[in-house]
Each structure stands twice: as structure tokens, then as C-alpha cells.
Write a protein that holds these residues in place. Structure first.
Motif, mmCIF file in Angstrom:
data_model
loop_
_atom_site.group_PDB
_atom_site.id
_atom_site.type_symbol
_atom_site.label_atom_id
_atom_site.label_comp_id
_atom_site.label_asym_id
_atom_site.label_seq_id
_atom_site.Cartn_x
_atom_site.Cartn_y
_atom_site.Cartn_z
ATOM 1 N N PHE A 238 58.738 -26.841 12.930
ATOM 2 C CA PHE A 238 58.792 -26.620 14.368
ATOM 3 C C PHE A 238 58.751 -25.126 14.691
ATOM 4 C CE2 PHE A 238 61.143 -26.171 18.367
ATOM 5 C CZ PHE A 238 60.599 -27.182 19.153
ATOM 6 N N VAL A 239 59.630 -24.360 14.070
ATOM 7 C CA VAL A 239 59.705 -22.926 14.364
ATOM 8 C C VAL A 239 58.439 -22.220 13.882
ATOM 9 C CG1 VAL A 239 60.958 -20.789 13.906
ATOM 10 C CG2 VAL A 239 62.214 -22.901 14.374
ATOM 11 N N GLY A 240 57.981 -22.535 12.663
ATOM 12 C CA GLY A 240 56.779 -21.897 12.141
ATOM 13 C C GLY A 240 55.532 -22.291 12.909
ATOM 14 N N GLY A 241 55.415 -23.563 13.257
ATOM 15 C CA GLY A 241 54.220 -24.041 13.931
ATOM 16 C C GLY A 241 54.069 -23.534 15.347
ATOM 17 N N LEU A 242 55.169 -23.131 15.968
ATOM 18 C CA LEU A 242 55.125 -22.696 17.358
ATOM 19 C C LEU A 242 55.002 -21.187 17.530
ATOM 20 C CD1 LEU A 242 57.854 -25.016 18.922
ATOM 21 C CD2 LEU A 242 55.386 -25.168 19.244
ATOM 22 N N ASP A 243 55.119 -20.412 16.476
ATOM 23 C CA ASP A 243 55.184 -18.963 16.680
ATOM 24 C C ASP A 243 54.203 -18.155 15.850
ATOM 25 O OD1 ASP A 243 56.936 -16.616 17.839
ATOM 26 O OD2 ASP A 243 56.687 -16.198 15.710
ATOM 27 N N THR A 244 54.155 -18.391 14.555
ATOM 28 C CA THR A 244 53.521 -17.431 13.648
ATOM 29 C C THR A 244 52.028 -17.261 13.891
ATOM 30 O OG1 THR A 244 55.171 -18.052 12.003
ATOM 31 C CG2 THR A 244 53.307 -16.767 11.238
ATOM 32 N N VAL A 245 51.274 -18.365 13.973
ATOM 33 C CA VAL A 245 49.820 -18.237 14.131
ATOM 34 C C VAL A 245 49.473 -17.663 15.502
ATOM 35 C CG1 VAL A 245 47.608 -19.448 14.083
ATOM 36 C CG2 VAL A 245 49.417 -20.101 12.488
ATOM 37 N N ILE A 249 47.003 -14.460 15.835
ATOM 38 C CA ILE A 249 45.801 -14.453 16.663
ATOM 39 C C ILE A 249 45.878 -13.329 17.693
ATOM 40 C CG2 ILE A 249 44.574 -15.760 18.451
ATOM 41 C CD1 ILE A 249 45.117 -18.281 16.849
ATOM 42 N N SER A 250 47.054 -13.087 18.233
ATOM 43 C CA SER A 250 47.209 -12.029 19.234
ATOM 44 C C SER A 250 46.991 -10.648 18.636
ATOM 45 C CB SER A 250 48.591 -12.116 19.876
ATOM 46 O OG SER A 250 48.761 -13.340 20.562
ATOM 47 N N PHE A 251 47.521 -10.401 17.442
ATOM 48 C CA PHE A 251 47.284 -9.107 16.787
ATOM 49 C C PHE A 251 45.802 -8.911 16.488
ATOM 50 C CE2 PHE A 251 51.889 -9.085 15.530
ATOM 51 C CZ PHE A 251 52.200 -7.849 16.084
ATOM 52 N N ILE A 252 45.125 -9.974 16.059
ATOM 53 C CA ILE A 252 43.692 -9.867 15.767
ATOM 54 C C ILE A 252 42.906 -9.585 17.041
ATOM 55 C CG2 ILE A 252 41.682 -11.204 15.030
ATOM 56 C CD1 ILE A 252 43.522 -12.556 12.955
#
Length: 409
Positions: A238-245, A249-252
Motif C-alpha cells: 500500500f505505502v510503496g504502491g502509492l508513493d514511490t513511482v 516519474i515526477s523527478f524524470i
């Protein structure tokens, strides 16, 4: 209260290796997360900070790799600051081999190449729909209008959770990985746990073909998972799926907005995109977690004591000039094998394939429709650090004729 508990420096820590460093408030991170982290490489390779109960910090790629892979000395049992930030243990990531492997197998099925391949069209359709929703406007706030939709909608479909609760879920995930307030961080985890506990109870009675039901049906060492194991694993997802990617994508997007030559490379040679993704991942490491030192040991001539924590900033692995030539420069022809953004060793992120697929869908669909974009003049980009680096606000702008030009090609 902000979690800045400071403790006395232990007698075995040399005075010249003590730095007043708080990973939640790295000086300059609101302007340039990676420039702020890289300043640490100008000092000791390993240092001690009295913040957050006291812990070591490694700054060089060699030590990042060592601490990540040597789980016998540096356990994944504790990965978050402060130590009590998580109300429960989250397998598989907080278990070391051999226990880790059994839990890992439960998740591998959900993120297999076959499953990821089956999501490709959904990813492209969703990316296209999002882009076309704002393309003619000539600008968007990228984080809220795109990055927090693409991977998160796909994840919520995988776990079959209601889209209308997306903002609530995002708030919990943000606080869990980035709040400087220890009480708020733990409360966010607890809210997610309470919510998921009810979902798990219902799915146990009425299983479906979703990811949560798959975890509930998981078997480790010939036995079914108990409730706490299922709850811990689902909380991790839940925590990983909602934040990391979304953050990656935003940094890229921020990088490409500021570097038109790299954009043109990908537009003119789209076959470079898979290799470019790994270079962008290398350049923008995300997590800054800790490990538990399991026994008195030595590292770089320093005495580390059993029970102490040591931080492993993945941000610094890709910025180390001893590991990468000219590390701040993004070179799409670089050999990126060995980058640590998804981790190294047995704990490597099981969702790496899905993350790459999501980034690829973003790049291919966005660059086809909005090839020329930049950060809107006068709009400040807001970046943050914490257990995971992130972007809070990124306003992009582009000439609207670019959309019509592409459509009529």
C-alpha cells in the motif's frame, strides 16, 4: 512534535565523525534534493548523527552496496526512523534470508513479467487519457494531474480498492514516508493498517482475483500466512504502491523539462527509452532507509555496535564519482548495470518491472503528444526528502500548437 530526538554521542564514535544531520531536513533539499544529498560526500565517508535516536550514515556507493547486501551484519528488521515508526513488521522487506525468500515468492507472482505485460495497454490508455485531459490547456501541475494518477490508479485496480478514496490513501502514504513528525508518521501507518485490516477480513470471506486476495491465499514454508503477516505485507504494498513511482516519474519529468537535448534524443530515437529509463533511475535514487546492526563489527576501520542503526541513502549511490563517471550528467548511452535504485541483493524491489513499465508508458505517450515542455516561469518546484525523496509541486507549460502538430503528422 517534530521527531528530532538527539542522544549523547556514544564513546566509541570519534568526535570528528559527528555531524548534526537530519534526513528529513537536508539543507537545500527544497531547491535540489540530489544536490543537497551530494554535499554529504564532501565530508567523512561514514559519520554519526545524534538525530532520531542516533545513527550512522554511509555516503559512498561501495558502502551502500555492502550494507544492502550483507544482511547478516546489517539486518532489514529495522528500516525506518524512528525505530518505532511502523506499528507492525512488513514482510518480505523486513525479513532477512532465509525467511525473506518464502514471503518474496508470494509477491513474485503478482509482479511477474506476464502480469506486467498484461498491464501494458491499460497503462498506455490511462496515460493517454490523462494527457489529453490537459494537453490543450498548455500547462498542468504534473504531480497532482499526472504522476499521482498513472501508477496509483493501476495499483488501486490491482488491489481492488475504491478510486474515490485515492486522496485519503495518498495522504496516509505521504505522511508514512515523509512526515518529520514521529507521531504523525506512526498514526498514518496505523490508519492504513486499520483500513486494510477490515479489507483483509472481508476478502478472506469473499476472495477475488486481486492482489490482496492473492496475498491472503499465500503459503510460506507449507503453511498459510497468518493475519498479521498478510496485514504487514499489504501495508508494505500500500505505502510503496502509492508513493514511490509517482515520485520517480515526477523527478524524470522535472529533468526532461529542464533538458531539451535529452528530450529530443528520446523523441528522435524512441528505441533508446528502455536504456534511458535505467539511466534516469540511476540519477534519481529514491529511498533513504536504515539497517539494524546485528553484532559488534567494523566498517572502514570504525567500530559499530550491535543494536545501532546505519542509514543507506540510495540517493548517494548514483551520485558517487567513484562508482560512476561524471555522475551528475545523464548519459543515455551509459552502462547502468549495478545501479541501486531498486535495491541490490535478495531484497531487490519485486515491483521493479512494473515501475519500469509505468515510466515507459509515461515517456512514450507524453513525448508523442507534448514534445516541448518546460517548468512554468515564476512557479517554484517543491521537492522534499525523508525516507523517500519526492516532488510535491511541478508546474509544466508547453505551446499548445505542439499537440495539433503531432495529431496531424
Amino acid at each position: 512534535m517534530t521527531d528530532d530526538l538527539q542522544v549523547p554521542v556514544p564513546p566509541h564514535v570519534p568526535d570528528h565523525l559527528v555531524r548534526d544531520f537530519d534526513f528529513n531536513h537536508v539543507p537545500g533539499a527544497d531547491e535540489d534534493v540530489y544536490g543537497a544529498w551530494r554535499q554529504l560526500q564532501d565530508g567523512p565517508e561514514i559519520f554519526w548523527t545524534p538525530r532520531h535516536g542516533g545513527h550512522w550514515v554511509v555516503t559512498r556507493a561501495e558502502d551502500v552496496e555492502l550494507v544492502q547486501t550483507d544482511y547478516e551484519r546489517f539486518s532489514h528488521e529495522v528500516m525506518t526512523l524512528p525505530r518505532n515508526a511502523k506499528p507492525l513488521r512488513t514482510p518480505p522487506i523486513q525479513y532477512d534470508p532465509p525467511q525473506h525468500g518464502g514471503y518474496r515468492k508470494v509477491l513474485n507472482r503478482a509482479f511477474s513479467p506476464r502480469v506486467v505485460a498484461g498491464l501494458q495497454q491499460d497503462l498506455r490508455d490511462l496515460a493517454t487519457s490523462l494527457i489529453e485531459g490537459f494537453a490543450e490547456r498548455g500547462e498542468c501541475e504534473f504531480v497532482s494531474e499526472f504522476a499521482r494518477h498513472l501508477p496509483i490508479v493501476i495499483f488501486l485496480r490491482m488491489v481492488d480498492l475504491p478510486m474515490e478514496h485515492r486522496e485519503l490513501f495518498l495522504g496516509w502514504a505521504e505522511a508514512a514516508v515523509r512526515s518529520p513528525d514521529a507521531t504523525a508518521k506512526r498514526a498514518a501507518y496505523q490508519q492504513a493498517i486499520d483500513y486494510l485490516s477490515e479489507v483483509i477480513s472481508e476478502r478472506s470471506e469473499n476472495p477475488g482475483d486481486d492482489l490482496i486476495s492473492m496475498v491472503i491465499a499465500g503459503v510460506v514454508d507449507g503453511r498459510p500466512l497468518d493475519h498479521d503477516e498478510v496485514l504487514g505485507m499489504c501495508t508494505l504494498l500500500f505505502v510503496g504502491g502509492l508513493d514511490t513511482v509517482a515520485g520517480m516519474i515526477s523527478f524524470i519529468a522535472m529533468f526532461l523539462a529542464e533538458n531539451s537535448s535529452h528530450r529530443r534524443q528520446l523523441i528522435e530515437s524512441p528505441e533508446m527509452i528502455p536504456q534511458a529509463i535505467d539511466e534516469l533511475l540511476r540519477r534519481h535514487g529514491m529511498s533513504n532507509t536504515v539497517r539494524l546492526i546485528t553484532r559488534d563489527t567494523e566498517l572502514q576501520g570504525l567500530q559499530l555496535k550491535k543494536g545501532e542503526l546505519i542509514m543507506v541513502p540510495i540517493s548517494l549511490h548514483g551520485l558517487d564519482d567513484r562508482r560512476w563517471v561524471d555522475p551528475l550528467t545523464v548519459d543515455f548511452t551509459r552502462d547502468t548495470r549495478g545501479h541501486a535504485t531498486f535495491g541490490t541483493g535478495p531484497h531487490r524491489c519485486p515491483g521493479a518491472g512494473l515501475a519500469r513499465a509505468e515510466i515507459r508508458a509515461f515517456l512514450e505517450e507524453w513525448l508523442q503528444r507534448i514534445p516541448d515542455f518546460s517548468i512554468k516561469p515564476g512557479e517554484k518546484v517543491e521537492t522534499v526528502t525523508g525516507s523517500v525523496n519526492g516532488v510535491r509541486r511541478l508546474v509544466l507549460t508547453w505551446p499548445t500548437p505542439s499537440l495539433d502538430t503531432v495529431r496531424h503528422c
